[in-house]
Design a protein around this motif. Structure first.
Motif, PDB file in Angstrom:
ATOM      1  N   LEU A  66       4.827   2.891  -8.339  1.00  0.00           N
ATOM      2  CA  LEU A  66       5.102   1.575  -8.910  1.00  0.00           C
ATOM      3  C   LEU A  66       5.578   0.608  -7.831  1.00  0.00           C
ATOM      4  CD1 LEU A  66       5.352  -0.215 -11.430  1.00  0.00           C
ATOM      5  CD2 LEU A  66       7.699   0.625 -11.698  1.00  0.00           C
ATOM      6  N   ILE A  67       6.431   1.101  -6.942  1.00  0.00           N
ATOM      7  CA  ILE A  67       6.943   0.262  -5.858  1.00  0.00           C
ATOM      8  C   ILE A  67       5.837  -0.099  -4.876  1.00  0.00           C
ATOM      9  CG2 ILE A  67       8.491   0.208  -3.856  1.00  0.00           C
ATOM     10  CD1 ILE A  67      10.406   2.008  -5.462  1.00  0.00           C
ATOM     11  N   ILE A  68       5.064   0.898  -4.463  1.00  0.00           N
ATOM     12  CA  ILE A  68       4.010   0.667  -3.467  1.00  0.00           C
ATOM     13  C   ILE A  68       2.927  -0.257  -4.013  1.00  0.00           C
ATOM     14  CG2 ILE A  68       2.214   1.741  -2.071  1.00  0.00           C
ATOM     15  CD1 ILE A  68       5.055   2.222  -1.076  1.00  0.00           C
ATOM     16  N   ARG A  69       2.477   0.005  -5.245  1.00  0.00           N
ATOM     17  CA  ARG A  69       1.389  -0.803  -5.806  1.00  0.00           C
ATOM     18  C   ARG A  69       1.880  -2.136  -6.361  1.00  0.00           C
ATOM     19  NH1 ARG A  69      -2.331   2.019  -9.800  1.00  0.00           N
ATOM     20  NH2 ARG A  69      -0.396   2.633 -10.845  1.00  0.00           N
ATOM     21  N   GLY A  70       3.199  -2.261  -6.521  1.00  0.00           N
ATOM     22  CA  GLY A  70       3.755  -3.498  -7.087  1.00  0.00           C
ATOM     23  C   GLY A  70       4.258  -4.483  -6.058  1.00  0.00           C
ATOM     24  N   THR A  71       4.169  -4.123  -4.781  1.00  0.00           N
ATOM     25  CA  THR A  71       4.613  -5.037  -3.715  1.00  0.00           C
ATOM     26  C   THR A  71       3.458  -5.286  -2.738  1.00  0.00           C
ATOM     27  OG1 THR A  71       5.479  -3.141  -2.452  1.00  0.00           O
ATOM     28  CG2 THR A  71       7.031  -4.337  -3.851  1.00  0.00           C
ATOM     29  N   PRO A  72       3.432  -6.453  -2.100  1.00  0.00           N
ATOM     30  CA  PRO A  72       2.330  -6.777  -1.175  1.00  0.00           C
ATOM     31  C   PRO A  72       2.324  -5.872   0.054  1.00  0.00           C
ATOM     32  CG  PRO A  72       3.563  -8.750  -1.801  1.00  0.00           C
ATOM     33  CD  PRO A  72       4.371  -7.574  -2.254  1.00  0.00           C
ATOM     34  N   LEU A  73       1.146  -5.569   0.533  1.00  0.00           N
ATOM     35  CA  LEU A  73       1.001  -4.752   1.735  1.00  0.00           C
ATOM     36  C   LEU A  73       1.668  -5.423   2.935  1.00  0.00           C
ATOM     37  CD1 LEU A  73      -0.091  -2.432   3.414  1.00  0.00           C
ATOM     38  CD2 LEU A  73      -2.332  -3.553   3.446  1.00  0.00           C
ATOM     39  N   ALA A  98       2.576  -0.126  11.753  1.00  0.00           N
ATOM     40  CA  ALA A  98       1.417  -0.622  11.005  1.00  0.00           C
ATOM     41  C   ALA A  98       0.656   0.534  10.363  1.00  0.00           C
ATOM     42  CB  ALA A  98       0.500  -1.415  11.932  1.00  0.00           C
ATOM     43  N   ILE A  99       0.454   1.610  11.114  1.00  0.00           N
ATOM     44  CA  ILE A  99      -0.287   2.761  10.592  1.00  0.00           C
ATOM     45  C   ILE A  99       0.484   3.416   9.447  1.00  0.00           C
ATOM     46  CG2 ILE A  99      -1.202   5.048  11.121  1.00  0.00           C
ATOM     47  CD1 ILE A  99      -2.799   2.724  12.300  1.00  0.00           C
ATOM     48  N   VAL A 100       1.790   3.587   9.611  1.00  0.00           N
ATOM     49  CA  VAL A 100       2.609   4.219   8.569  1.00  0.00           C
ATOM     50  C   VAL A 100       2.527   3.419   7.271  1.00  0.00           C
ATOM     51  CG1 VAL A 100       4.976   4.753   7.860  1.00  0.00           C
ATOM     52  CG2 VAL A 100       4.205   5.355  10.150  1.00  0.00           C
ATOM     53  N   ALA A 101       2.688   2.110   7.359  1.00  0.00           N
ATOM     54  CA  ALA A 101       2.642   1.265   6.168  1.00  0.00           C
ATOM     55  C   ALA A 101       1.266   1.293   5.510  1.00  0.00           C
ATOM     56  CB  ALA A 101       3.009  -0.172   6.528  1.00  0.00           C
ATOM     57  N   MET A 102       0.219   1.230   6.321  1.00  0.00           N
ATOM     58  CA  MET A 102      -1.137   1.253   5.784  1.00  0.00           C
ATOM     59  C   MET A 102      -1.434   2.595   5.105  1.00  0.00           C
ATOM     60  SD  MET A 102      -2.819  -1.676   6.580  1.00  0.00           S
ATOM     61  CE  MET A 102      -4.556  -1.300   6.757  1.00  0.00           C
ATOM     62  N   VAL A 103      -1.004   3.682   5.729  1.00  0.00           N
ATOM     63  CA  VAL A 103      -1.255   5.024   5.178  1.00  0.00           C
ATOM     64  C   VAL A 103      -0.567   5.185   3.828  1.00  0.00           C
ATOM     65  CG1 VAL A 103      -0.713   7.476   5.469  1.00  0.00           C
ATOM     66  CG2 VAL A 103      -1.698   6.181   7.367  1.00  0.00           C
ATOM     67  N   VAL A 104       0.706   4.824   3.756  1.00  0.00           N
ATOM     68  CA  VAL A 104       1.463   4.976   2.509  1.00  0.00           C
ATOM     69  C   VAL A 104       0.851   4.107   1.405  1.00  0.00           C
ATOM     70  CG1 VAL A 104       3.687   4.557   1.401  1.00  0.00           C
ATOM     71  CG2 VAL A 104       3.609   5.605   3.668  1.00  0.00           C
ATOM     72  N   ASN A 105       0.501   2.880   1.747  1.00  0.00           N
ATOM     73  CA  ASN A 105      -0.068   1.962   0.758  1.00  0.00           C
ATOM     74  C   ASN A 105      -1.391   2.491   0.199  1.00  0.00           C
ATOM     75  OD1 ASN A 105      -2.062  -0.509   0.230  1.00  0.00           O
ATOM     76  ND2 ASN A 105       0.020  -1.189  -0.207  1.00  0.00           N
ATOM     77  N   TYR A 106      -2.291   2.865   1.076  1.00  0.00           N
ATOM     78  CA  TYR A 106      -3.605   3.312   0.612  1.00  0.00           C
ATOM     79  C   TYR A 106      -3.557   4.682  -0.029  1.00  0.00           C
ATOM     80  CZ  TYR A 106      -6.424  -0.650   1.784  1.00  0.00           C
ATOM     81  OH  TYR A 106      -6.975  -1.903   1.771  1.00  0.00           O
ATOM     82  N   ALA A 107      -2.619   5.525   0.383  1.00  0.00           N
ATOM     83  CA  ALA A 107      -2.472   6.831  -0.259  1.00  0.00           C
ATOM     84  C   ALA A 107      -2.128   6.660  -1.739  1.00  0.00           C
ATOM     85  CB  ALA A 107      -1.397   7.648   0.444  1.00  0.00           C
ATOM     86  N   ALA A 108      -1.307   5.671  -2.053  1.00  0.00           N
ATOM     87  CA  ALA A 108      -0.936   5.419  -3.445  1.00  0.00           C
ATOM     88  C   ALA A 108      -2.152   5.019  -4.283  1.00  0.00           C
ATOM     89  CB  ALA A 108       0.134   4.329  -3.518  1.00  0.00           C
ATOM     90  N   ASP A 166      -8.347  -5.335   5.127  1.00  0.00           N
ATOM     91  CA  ASP A 166      -6.881  -5.317   5.208  1.00  0.00           C
ATOM     92  C   ASP A 166      -6.356  -4.972   6.601  1.00  0.00           C
ATOM     93  OD1 ASP A 166      -6.428  -6.152   2.672  1.00  0.00           O
ATOM     94  OD2 ASP A 166      -5.880  -4.195   1.847  1.00  0.00           O
ATOM     95  N   THR A 167      -7.212  -4.459   7.470  1.00  0.00           N
ATOM     96  CA  THR A 167      -6.750  -4.217   8.844  1.00  0.00           C
ATOM     97  C   THR A 167      -6.294  -5.513   9.499  1.00  0.00           C
ATOM     98  OG1 THR A 167      -9.035  -4.437   9.683  1.00  0.00           O
ATOM     99  CG2 THR A 167      -8.250  -2.211   9.191  1.00  0.00           C
ATOM    100  N   ALA A 168      -6.775  -6.646   8.982  1.00  0.00           N
ATOM    101  CA  ALA A 168      -6.368  -7.948   9.527  1.00  0.00           C
ATOM    102  C   ALA A 168      -4.887  -8.221   9.290  1.00  0.00           C
ATOM    103  CB  ALA A 168      -7.211  -9.069   8.907  1.00  0.00           C
ATOM    104  N   LEU A 169      -4.286  -7.554   8.290  1.00  0.00           N
ATOM    105  CA  LEU A 169      -2.889  -7.824   7.955  1.00  0.00           C
ATOM    106  C   LEU A 169      -1.911  -7.287   8.998  1.00  0.00           C
ATOM    107  CD1 LEU A 169      -2.883  -7.123   4.100  1.00  0.00           C
ATOM    108  CD2 LEU A 169      -2.930  -9.338   5.264  1.00  0.00           C
ATOM    109  N   VAL A 170      -2.361  -6.337   9.827  1.00  0.00           N
ATOM    110  CA  VAL A 170      -1.435  -5.783  10.819  1.00  0.00           C
ATOM    111  C   VAL A 170      -1.074  -6.816  11.886  1.00  0.00           C
ATOM    112  CG1 VAL A 170      -2.285  -3.439  10.448  1.00  0.00           C
ATOM    113  CG2 VAL A 170      -3.251  -4.806  12.298  1.00  0.00           C
TER     114      VAL A 170
END
Length: 224
Positions: A66-73, A98-108, A166-170
């Motif tokens: 809920l936290i991961i999918r409910g907040t912006p990357l 950047a990699i840690v945040a992207m991994v956790v977000n997309y894993a969800a 989304d790689t542009a967000l890093v």
């Protein structure tokens, strides 16, 4: 003579621009592949946690998702980079954060796709495998998993295409990926050409991803 000199320096600028763009594309691809490499298996663990019969595990996993999918990357990228030094006095470099945040977000997100695919398999197939003497591991790997892969291909394709963009967000962390370099070069040259080139690069990458998933979908056509 003046036209020749102008053309020469213009060509040099274009050559330097293309070199910078290709290098930054390499960084974008590195972010893309590392995110996939770690998020796909992590998503499976999250999926099992989400479907766990142990209520505590299921609830904790639900809150996490809920936290991961409910907040912006973008917010998650900033948090992963700036929060650890403040909370734990241990920091991550920009690229690792950047990699840690992207991994956790997309894993969800991948976890929910997995869950949908697993729950779409008829219960009767689990019962039939039990009658045939299959273990739970054999049932999942030989019967359930092939069908799940077939069912989730379209949804996974959409998420992977989104990942490319989304790689542009890093860039928010100062990582010199494709879009970051395009913006920098656009300001330096006072031209939209670098942004146009970046758009072409993103299009090509997404076209390749789309073709790969099309091939995978056709190869799995025998699972009706």
């Amino acid at each position: 003579m003046l036209e020749a000199v102008t053309a020469y320096f213009t060509r040099i600028k274009i050559d330097k621009l293309l070199v910078a763009m290709f290098r930054s594309t390499g960084v974008s691809l590195e972010v893309f592949f590392l995110t996939l490499l770690f998020s796909l298996p992590l998503a499976l663990l999250i999926c099992f946690g989400r479907m766990s019969k142990v209520k505590v595990v299921a609830k904790v996993t639900n809150v996490f998702m809920l936290i991961i999918r409910g907040t912006p990357l973008m917010l998650q990228l900033i948090f992963v980079y700036f929060a650890p030094p403040t909370l734990f006095h241990v920091g991550l470099d920009r690229f690792t954060a950047a990699i840690v945040a992207m991994v956790v977000n997309y894993a969800a997100y991948f976890a929910e796709i997995y869950r949908g695919g697993i729950q779409a398999v008829p219960v009767g197939q689990y019962e039939a495998s039990k009658v045939l003497g299959f273990t739970k591991t054999q049932t999942f790997s030989r019967i359930v998993l092939p069908q799940v892969v077939k069912r989730i291909i379209p949804a996974m394709g959409n998420e992977v295409i989104t990942l490319v963009k989304d790689t542009a967000l890093v860039q928010v962390l100062g990582v010199a990926e494709l879009f970051h370099v395009a913006q920098t070069q656009s300001g330096r040259l006072v031209s939209v050409m670098p942004l146009f080139i970046a758009g072409v690069f993103y299009f090509i990458m997404n076209w390749v991803v789309s073709k790969i998933f099309d091939v995978m979908e056709k190869k799995l056509d025998y699972y009706k």
